[in-house]
Design an enzyme around this catalytic site. Sequence first.
Site, short mmCIF file in Angstrom:
data_model
loop_
_atom_site.label_atom_id
_atom_site.label_comp_id
_atom_site.label_asym_id
_atom_site.label_seq_id
_atom_site.Cartn_x
_atom_site.Cartn_y
_atom_site.Cartn_z
N GLY A 113 84.06 33.36 35.51
CA GLY A 113 83.08 32.28 35.67
C GLY A 113 83.40 31.39 36.85
O GLY A 113 84.57 31.21 37.21
N ARG A 118 82.86 39.94 36.25
CA ARG A 118 83.74 40.00 35.08
C ARG A 118 84.31 41.40 34.81
O ARG A 118 84.82 41.66 33.73
CB ARG A 118 83.00 39.48 33.84
N ASP A 155 92.87 36.18 31.43
CA ASP A 155 92.71 37.63 31.43
C ASP A 155 92.90 38.22 32.82
O ASP A 155 93.58 39.22 33.00
CB ASP A 155 91.31 38.02 30.94
N LYS A 203 92.50 29.72 37.60
CA LYS A 203 91.14 29.19 37.62
C LYS A 203 90.52 29.18 36.24
O LYS A 203 90.71 30.14 35.49
CB LYS A 203 90.30 30.07 38.55
N THR A 204 89.82 28.21 35.85
CA THR A 204 88.83 28.19 34.77
C THR A 204 88.49 26.75 34.41
O THR A 204 89.38 25.92 34.26
CB THR A 204 89.23 28.95 33.48
N ILE A 205 87.20 26.50 34.28
CA ILE A 205 86.78 25.14 33.88
C ILE A 205 87.21 24.87 32.45
O ILE A 205 87.27 23.73 32.02
CB ILE A 205 85.25 24.93 33.99
N ASP A 206 87.49 25.94 31.68
CA ASP A 206 87.80 25.76 30.26
C ASP A 206 89.13 25.03 30.04
O ASP A 206 89.38 24.51 28.95
CB ASP A 206 87.88 27.12 29.55
N LYS A 216 67.18 4.64 20.14
CA LYS A 216 66.37 5.35 19.16
C LYS A 216 66.75 6.81 18.93
O LYS A 216 66.14 7.48 18.11
CB LYS A 216 64.88 5.25 19.51
N MET A 247 80.47 23.40 27.46
CA MET A 247 81.14 24.70 27.63
C MET A 247 82.63 24.60 27.38
O MET A 247 83.18 23.51 27.29
CB MET A 247 80.93 25.19 29.06
N GLY A 248 83.27 25.72 27.38
CA GLY A 248 84.72 25.73 27.20
C GLY A 248 85.19 26.91 26.40
O GLY A 248 86.37 27.01 26.07
N TYR A 293 76.56 25.13 32.87
CA TYR A 293 76.34 25.60 34.24
C TYR A 293 76.19 24.43 35.21
O TYR A 293 76.42 24.58 36.40
CB TYR A 293 75.11 26.53 34.27
N GLU A 294 75.81 23.25 34.68
CA GLU A 294 75.63 22.07 35.54
C GLU A 294 76.92 21.68 36.25
O GLU A 294 76.90 21.00 37.28
CB GLU A 294 75.18 20.86 34.70
P1 FBP Z 1 86.00 31.85 32.77
O1 FBP Z 1 86.80 31.91 31.52
O2 FBP Z 1 85.77 33.16 33.37
O3 FBP Z 1 86.59 30.88 33.72
O4 FBP Z 1 84.56 31.28 32.44
C1 FBP Z 1 84.39 30.14 31.68
C2 FBP Z 1 82.99 29.92 31.18
O5 FBP Z 1 82.33 28.97 32.00
C3 FBP Z 1 82.98 29.48 29.73
O6 FBP Z 1 83.13 28.09 29.60
C4 FBP Z 1 81.66 29.99 29.24
O7 FBP Z 1 81.68 30.25 27.87
C5 FBP Z 1 81.48 31.27 30.02
O8 FBP Z 1 82.22 31.12 31.21
C6 FBP Z 1 80.06 31.60 30.33
O9 FBP Z 1 80.02 32.83 30.96
P2 FBP Z 1 78.80 33.40 31.81
O10 FBP Z 1 78.93 32.83 33.18
O11 FBP Z 1 79.07 34.85 31.83
O12 FBP Z 1 77.54 32.98 31.16
#
Ligand code: FBP
Length: 556
Positions: free
Chosen positions: A81, A145, A176, A202-205, A242, A250-251, A426-427
Amino acid sequence: MKLSPLQKARYTYQPKLPGMLRQGIEEICVKEGLPTESVKDQEKIKALFPNTYGKNEITFQKGKNTSKAKKQVVGVILSGGQAPGGHNVVSGLYDALKATNKDNVLIGFKGGPSGLIEDSYVVFDDEFINQYRNTGGFDIIGSGRTKLETVEQFKIATEVCKKHGITAIVIIGGDDSNTNAAVLAEYFAANNTGVQVIGCPKTIDGDLKNEDIECSFGFDTATKTYSELIGNIQRDCNSAKKYWHFIKVMGRSASHVALECALETQPNICLISEEVAEKKMSLSEIANSIADSVAARAAKGMNYGVAIIPEGVVEFVPEFSKLIAEINELLAGAKAEAFNKLGTWSEKYAFIEKGLTKESMSVFAILPTTIQQQLFLERDPHGNVQVSLIESEKLFSALVKNVLEERRAKGQYNGKFNPLHHFFGYEGRCAFPSNFDADYCYSLGYNAFMLIQYGYTGYLSKVSNLSKPAEEWVAGGMPITKMMNIERRHGEDKPVIRKALVELDGAPFKYFEAHRKEWAENTCYLYPGAIQYYGPAEVCDLTTRTLALEKGTFKD
Ligand code: FBP
């Protein structure tokens, strides 16, 4: 090409390197540290990685560069991602490579790891690289991926490397992808190909971290982006008074993103999947805990609030996982066909009722119909329920509504509950990297080239001391095998980098736990605002609260 003003300005931003890498390539030398052991299963990992196991950790320092003069042709791959800062890893790598020898070559394999196998590539030059400096996204070469894990793939990769004269591959990816980088490094070493492999975290998670890797890149920018949006919603919420906003973030499995956003914004509720698992919480326990906050606030006249829901939470609810396992079994093989032939939802419901255990049926029965149907519609190629697609923000708001109605019927609740739903993912993944991520990523790339130049393979580019100003960051490398243990994956024992989930005894969670009751019942919102790229360092260069709390540098 037309450019936005920020795009133009960011092209000229000069990312900050760790102090020890600033004096120029000629003045960077290696300080060897101690030999390493894997975090667990040492004998098994050692047997699987005879050529790359147990190497020394290393740091760079100021001193005469003693690396061998050799033309380098490096291939780079973006894997998985998107995460803000990927372009800066590539540009840092490119700059160090060209500063060492202008005849060195950087090749980008397109579309992720499959680009290496398909020999789909681009050769970088200044003009090309300059268009991507300090920008978000992975569009410089694209990502994918595909997993590089089979011997057939490694053989093809060896041929492609031979064709281009490649001396090293840099894989920019998550746990991975870096596990696969270690396996590829071992294969290349065992087969005397002369090709080195270096990984970048790398990963935003935020779940690729351990005692060596303080954080993965992209987490800082992504969580700041979500926190800005959550803060804005909180301001709207506190103005309109209200709505209850249910916001999924995500994560994947880990709740680092949700927790960091909560620390940044102080919402009324934030679920932490790891806590749900630890306490074996049921759906109704979770719904009741949220309803308690809704009711307490309603009693004070505040019929509004914000709840953050981590993407993977339902997988951590034991009764829900059991339900999913039963549904997968219920529709395995030919049974799916029989199910799909049924014309109406009530016929399908009867089929489900007959197939599930009483326990799972009672969980299924409390789900809103849309979620029930989702469980049977969204299936992966193996026919399994795609848990990540479940709209858990809607699931929990519906369950909370039911609880509140029950309480109303008993005269225990008299408020209003109007939920709205959001999903932020995605934002944030391609936002302009914050200064932290721009600097960190550039340093990771620059450092990766230094590891290559000094002949290392199977190492992860490591930049640490990140809660301090960049000047004090420490650059070096860590054998990937040090981060590995053996885990059961798809019925087989595999060497993998251990995924880091939120630690319930860690400082970030402890801070959250100590404050959440106050946040749940009162309005303590923080409004982080947009990421700032220009201005005072205490506004622009601040890293995450998670890291600051972990490193003891957080100031309340
Ligand atoms: P990575 O683990 O490859 O860094 O991706 C993280 C992530 O953004 C997750 O937070 C999310 O669940 C997933 O990718 C969404 O994947 P896709 O881009 O295939 O919809």
